[in-house]
Design a protein around this motif. Structure first.
Motif, short mmCIF file in Angstrom:
data_model
loop_
_atom_site.label_atom_id
_atom_site.label_comp_id
_atom_site.label_asym_id
_atom_site.label_seq_id
_atom_site.Cartn_x
_atom_site.Cartn_y
_atom_site.Cartn_z
N SER A 1 0.81 -1.22 0.00
CA SER A 1 0.00 0.00 0.00
C SER A 1 0.84 1.27 0.00
CB SER A 1 -0.94 0.01 1.21
OG SER A 1 -0.19 0.00 2.41
N THR A 2 2.04 1.23 0.57
CA THR A 2 2.87 2.43 0.67
C THR A 2 4.15 2.35 -0.16
OG1 THR A 2 4.05 1.58 2.60
CG2 THR A 2 2.06 2.90 3.01
N LYS A 3 4.43 1.19 -0.71
CA LYS A 3 5.67 0.93 -1.47
C LYS A 3 6.92 1.06 -0.60
CE LYS A 3 3.39 0.58 -5.39
NZ LYS A 3 2.36 -0.40 -5.24
N SER A 4 6.75 1.09 0.72
CA SER A 4 7.89 1.14 1.64
C SER A 4 8.60 -0.20 1.60
CB SER A 4 7.40 1.45 3.06
OG SER A 4 8.47 1.48 3.97
N SER A 5 9.93 -0.17 1.52
CA SER A 5 10.70 -1.40 1.35
C SER A 5 11.92 -1.38 2.27
CB SER A 5 11.14 -1.50 -0.11
OG SER A 5 11.82 -2.70 -0.34
N ARG A 6 12.30 -2.58 2.76
CA ARG A 6 13.47 -2.70 3.62
C ARG A 6 14.07 -4.09 3.46
NH1 ARG A 6 14.64 0.78 8.00
NH2 ARG A 6 13.66 2.14 6.51
N SER A 7 15.38 -4.19 3.62
CA SER A 7 16.09 -5.47 3.51
C SER A 7 16.75 -5.82 4.83
CB SER A 7 17.17 -5.39 2.44
OG SER A 7 16.59 -5.13 1.19
N ALA A 8 16.96 -7.12 5.04
CA ALA A 8 17.64 -7.60 6.24
C ALA A 8 18.25 -8.96 5.95
CB ALA A 8 16.69 -7.71 7.42
N SER A 9 19.21 -9.35 6.78
CA SER A 9 19.80 -10.69 6.69
C SER A 9 20.16 -11.15 8.10
CB SER A 9 21.03 -10.67 5.79
OG SER A 9 21.99 -9.79 6.31
N GLY A 10 20.51 -12.43 8.20
CA GLY A 10 20.88 -12.98 9.51
C GLY A 10 19.72 -12.98 10.47
N LYS A 11 19.93 -12.39 11.64
CA LYS A 11 18.89 -12.32 12.66
C LYS A 11 18.16 -10.99 12.62
CE LYS A 11 21.19 -15.24 16.05
NZ LYS A 11 21.66 -15.30 17.43
N GLY A 12 18.06 -10.38 11.45
CA GLY A 12 17.46 -9.06 11.33
C GLY A 12 15.99 -9.04 11.68
N GLU A 13 15.51 -7.83 11.94
CA GLU A 13 14.10 -7.63 12.24
C GLU A 13 13.62 -6.44 11.42
OE1 GLU A 13 12.52 -8.19 16.33
OE2 GLU A 13 12.05 -6.06 16.15
N LEU A 14 12.51 -6.63 10.72
CA LEU A 14 11.91 -5.58 9.91
C LEU A 14 10.61 -5.18 10.58
CD1 LEU A 14 12.49 -7.23 6.42
CD2 LEU A 14 13.83 -5.41 7.49
N THR A 15 10.48 -3.90 10.94
CA THR A 15 9.32 -3.44 11.69
C THR A 15 8.49 -2.47 10.86
OG1 THR A 15 10.53 -3.68 13.76
CG2 THR A 15 8.55 -2.33 13.83
N ILE A 16 7.20 -2.77 10.74
CA ILE A 16 6.25 -1.89 10.06
C ILE A 16 5.51 -1.08 11.11
CG2 ILE A 16 4.18 -1.80 8.61
CD1 ILE A 16 5.01 -4.60 7.54
N LYS A 17 5.47 0.24 10.92
CA LYS A 17 4.70 1.12 11.79
C LYS A 17 4.14 2.23 10.92
CE LYS A 17 4.78 3.61 16.08
NZ LYS A 17 5.53 4.00 17.26
N ASN A 18 2.84 2.48 11.05
CA ASN A 18 2.13 3.46 10.21
C ASN A 18 2.27 3.12 8.73
OD1 ASN A 18 1.33 4.97 12.48
ND2 ASN A 18 3.30 6.01 12.51
N GLY A 19 2.30 1.81 8.43
CA GLY A 19 2.34 1.36 7.05
C GLY A 19 3.70 1.43 6.39
N LYS A 20 4.73 1.83 7.15
CA LYS A 20 6.07 1.97 6.59
C LYS A 20 7.10 1.31 7.51
CE LYS A 20 5.00 6.27 4.29
NZ LYS A 20 5.39 7.65 4.06
N PHE A 21 8.27 1.05 6.92
CA PHE A 21 9.37 0.51 7.73
C PHE A 21 10.08 1.65 8.44
CE2 PHE A 21 8.83 -2.91 4.65
CZ PHE A 21 8.75 -3.98 5.52
N ASN A 22 10.45 1.39 9.68
CA ASN A 22 11.18 2.39 10.47
C ASN A 22 12.65 2.27 10.22
OD1 ASN A 22 8.78 3.24 11.58
ND2 ASN A 22 8.92 1.81 13.25
#
Length: 88
Positions: free
Chosen positions: A67-88
């Motif tokens: 919905s927002t086209k917000s994008s984020r990458s991670a590897s290993g033990k990473g954590e991707l957090t969505i807040k207000n429809g976007k990644f922080n």
């Protein structure tokens, strides 16, 4: 000496198992669900429920909130957090 080698092998085995099970976590802090595109070794359309967490793979992974086209990458033990429809 034999005992030392056994201990080193045990520690190495534990470290290998721990790294093999490391998963990237996708966290949704919003109260509503979001449709996402998850790209790890392959791509998948998916969703995450509101106020929830899920494992998405070993990585590297890229996640896009549709919905927002917000994008984020991670590897290993990473954590991707969505807040207000976007990644922080």
């Amino acid at each position: 000496m034999k005992r030392t080698i056994q201990c080193l092998l045990a520690v190495a085995g534990f470290a290998l198992c721990a790294s093999a099970s490391a998963q990237i976590k996708l966290v949704n802090k919003d109260s509503k669900a979001h449709d996402v595109l998850i790209k790890c070794s392959s791509s998948a359309d998916s969703s995450i429920a509101g106020s929830s967490t899920r494992d998405i793979g070993k990585g590297p992974c890229t996640v896009t909130v549709k919905s927002t086209k917000s994008s984020r990458s991670a590897s290993g033990k990473g954590e991707l957090t969505i807040k207000n429809g976007k990644f922080n």
